[in-house]
Design a protein around this motif. Structure first.
Motif, PDB file in Angstrom:
ATOM      1  N   ILE A 286     -12.100  17.329  19.132  1.00 16.33           N
ATOM      2  CA  ILE A 286     -11.550  15.992  19.286  1.00 16.33           C
ATOM      3  C   ILE A 286     -12.515  14.978  19.740  1.00 16.33           C
ATOM      4  O   ILE A 286     -13.467  15.577  20.327  1.00 16.33           O
ATOM      5  CB  ILE A 286     -10.608  16.168  20.575  1.00 16.33           C
ATOM      6  CG1 ILE A 286      -9.468  17.385  20.360  1.00 16.33           C
ATOM      7  CG2 ILE A 286     -10.007  14.856  21.209  1.00 16.33           C
ATOM      8  CD1 ILE A 286      -8.585  17.459  21.360  1.00 16.33           C
TER       9      ILE A 286
ATOM     10  N   SER B 114      -5.416   6.727  22.737  1.00 21.59           N
ATOM     11  CA  SER B 114      -3.961   6.643  22.362  1.00 21.59           C
ATOM     12  C   SER B 114      -3.286   5.657  23.406  1.00 21.59           C
ATOM     13  O   SER B 114      -3.675   5.338  24.582  1.00 21.59           O
ATOM     14  CB  SER B 114      -3.057   8.116  22.458  1.00 21.59           C
ATOM     15  OG  SER B 114      -3.779   8.917  21.598  1.00 21.59           O
TER      16      SER B 114
ATOM     17  N   LEU C 215      -5.132   7.274  26.743  1.00 19.82           N
ATOM     18  CA  LEU C 215      -6.679   7.920  26.322  1.00 19.82           C
ATOM     19  C   LEU C 215      -7.630   7.052  25.948  1.00 19.82           C
ATOM     20  O   LEU C 215      -7.525   6.064  25.134  1.00 19.82           O
ATOM     21  CB  LEU C 215      -6.272   9.001  25.300  1.00 19.82           C
ATOM     22  CG  LEU C 215      -5.152  10.111  25.388  1.00 19.82           C
ATOM     23  CD1 LEU C 215      -5.040  11.147  24.200  1.00 19.82           C
ATOM     24  CD2 LEU C 215      -5.505  10.840  26.786  1.00 19.82           C
TER      25      LEU C 215
ATOM     26  N   VAL D 238     -11.267  10.173  24.278  1.00 23.91           N
ATOM     27  CA  VAL D 238     -11.476  11.569  24.741  1.00 23.91           C
ATOM     28  C   VAL D 238     -12.146  12.542  23.880  1.00 23.91           C
ATOM     29  O   VAL D 238     -11.812  12.382  22.505  1.00 23.91           O
ATOM     30  CB  VAL D 238     -10.093  12.333  25.077  1.00 23.91           C
ATOM     31  CG1 VAL D 238     -10.033  13.607  25.325  1.00 23.91           C
ATOM     32  CG2 VAL D 238      -9.432  11.375  26.347  1.00 23.91           C
TER      33      VAL D 238
ATOM     34  N   LYS E 191      -2.931  14.133  30.573  1.00 28.91           N
ATOM     35  CA  LYS E 191      -3.235  15.209  29.727  1.00 28.91           C
ATOM     36  C   LYS E 191      -1.851  15.416  28.852  1.00 28.91           C
ATOM     37  O   LYS E 191      -2.138  16.117  27.739  1.00 28.91           O
ATOM     38  CB  LYS E 191      -2.764  16.470  31.150  1.00 28.91           C
ATOM     39  CG  LYS E 191      -3.803  16.423  32.219  1.00 28.91           C
ATOM     40  CD  LYS E 191      -3.615  17.269  33.148  1.00 28.91           C
ATOM     41  CE  LYS E 191      -2.275  17.335  33.998  1.00 28.91           C
ATOM     42  NZ  LYS E 191      -1.892  16.065  34.611  1.00 28.91           N
TER      43      LYS E 191
ATOM     44  N   LEU F  79      -2.484  13.714  25.892  1.00 21.94           N
ATOM     45  CA  LEU F  79      -3.550  14.489  24.860  1.00 21.94           C
ATOM     46  C   LEU F  79      -2.935  15.362  24.085  1.00 21.94           C
ATOM     47  O   LEU F  79      -3.153  15.657  22.781  1.00 21.94           O
ATOM     48  CB  LEU F  79      -4.615  14.977  25.734  1.00 21.94           C
ATOM     49  CG  LEU F  79      -5.797  16.017  24.946  1.00 21.94           C
ATOM     50  CD1 LEU F  79      -6.580  15.169  23.918  1.00 21.94           C
ATOM     51  CD2 LEU F  79      -6.594  16.709  25.891  1.00 21.94           C
TER      52      LEU F  79
ATOM     53  N   THR G 153      -0.956  13.809  21.373  1.00 16.03           N
ATOM     54  CA  THR G 153      -1.661  13.401  20.285  1.00 16.03           C
ATOM     55  C   THR G 153      -2.424  14.524  19.447  1.00 16.03           C
ATOM     56  O   THR G 153      -2.241  14.218  18.441  1.00 16.03           O
ATOM     57  CB  THR G 153      -2.876  12.558  20.969  1.00 16.03           C
ATOM     58  OG1 THR G 153      -2.364  11.573  21.713  1.00 16.03           O
ATOM     59  CG2 THR G 153      -3.609  11.849  19.719  1.00 16.03           C
TER      60      THR G 153
ATOM     61  N   MET H 289      -9.751  15.367  33.685  1.00 18.10           N
ATOM     62  CA  MET H 289      -9.333  14.127  33.345  1.00 18.10           C
ATOM     63  C   MET H 289      -8.871  13.225  34.313  1.00 18.10           C
ATOM     64  O   MET H 289      -8.199  13.796  35.584  1.00 18.10           O
ATOM     65  CB  MET H 289      -8.144  14.350  32.234  1.00 18.10           C
ATOM     66  CG  MET H 289      -8.481  14.834  30.861  1.00 18.10           C
ATOM     67  SD  MET H 289      -7.018  14.508  29.759  1.00 18.10           S
ATOM     68  CE  MET H 289      -7.202  12.842  29.404  1.00 18.10           C
TER      69      MET H 289
END
Ligand code: ATP
Length: 240
Positions: free
Chosen positions: A8, A13, A21, A24, A44, A47, A50, A212
């Motif tokens: 990633i 996002s 996000l 990340v 979280k 993520l 996504t 995070m």
């Protein structure tokens, strides 16, 4: 280290104007367990959504086995072997354990393979075999979590994305379920990425960890190194 199976890079996002996000980047190597830690609202779940294609990133790339997959439809991403295991409460309550598992294997064409996968699930979760004809909604919270993991396994994953597998469970059940995840990794080579608020259990299980905060990765490293970090001990493990 070999090239990571999931890569990633600089992913952003949004929910409308809200940037959840903020660039990340992370790696998951084949056969590893990676835990993503963070407080409520850290990003979280965003993520996970996504990666599994439920949300499209505005920027950045997500590569799986060398192919960029960001923005693809969720079913295409499942076909590639990235399987999202939701919280246990998201099993189909009016369907039996067996029916829930069969649905998990809907994308697997070979019926013999579906039978083998079901046997594998029952060997790791014998309580699901005992209760195979019971409506999923009548299972305990821990058993529903086991069923959610079992349903994910039925899709023949290359990597499992686990969303808060410890949520709402007693410490004893968390231990039991995490031990099964550890065995699935050790015995089946299952690669896993899990998000968790239970930092102690998550770092105990994982090989690698990421922390995070407010949509960013603020710390990463081998899980045992993170466990020694004073910040992690203070903020996430509640010890001095
Ligand atoms: P939790 O453990 O509470 O699920 P999290 O780390 O998974 O927390 P996210 O759910 O990914 O965090 O949320 C990240 C940010 O995005 C938060 O600021 C949250 O308020 C916001 N957010 C999440 N879902 C939505 C939504 N549907 N609409 C608008 N904002 C959202």
């Amino acid at each position: 280290m070999s090239d990571p199976v999931l890569k990633i890079r600089n992913v952003e996002s949004f929910y409308g104007p809200i940037m959840a996000l903020r660039g990340v980047s992370l790696d998951v190597a084949e056969g590893r367990i990676v835990s993503i830690l963070g407080a409520n609202g850290a990003g979280k779940t965003t993520l996970m959504k996504t990666v599994s294609g439920v949300m499209d990133p505005e920027k950045g790339t997500i590569s799986f086995d060398g192919d960029e997959i960001q923005g693809q439809e969720p079913h295409r991403i499942v076909q590639r072997g990235i399987v999202h295991v939701p919280e246990g409460r998201e099993v189909f309550p009016l369907l039996s354990v067996n029916e829930n598992l069969t649905l998990g294997g809907y994308s697997v064409r070979d019926k013999a393979q579906v039978m083998r996968d079901r046997d594998l699930v029952f060997s790791y979760f014998p309580i699901l075999a005992e209760r195979r004809d019971q409506e999923a909604g009548t299972l305990s919270g821990g058993q529903q979590q086991m069923l959610a993991i079992g349903r994910g396994l039925m899709a023949g994953p290359r990597i499992m994305l686990l969303d808060e597998p410890s949520l709402g469970l007693s410490p004893l059940l968390v231990q039991e379920i995490f031990e099964i995840l550890r065995r699935l990794n050790a015995e089946q080579g299952m690669t896993m990425m899990l998000v968790e608020q239970n930092a102690a259990a998550a770092l105990e299980l994982a090989h690698d960890g990421y922390v995070m905060e407010l949509g960013r990765i603020v710390m990463d490293g081998p899980a045992d190194t993170l466990m020694q970090s004073q910040d992690i001990r203070n903020f996430y493990l509640g010890v001095q």
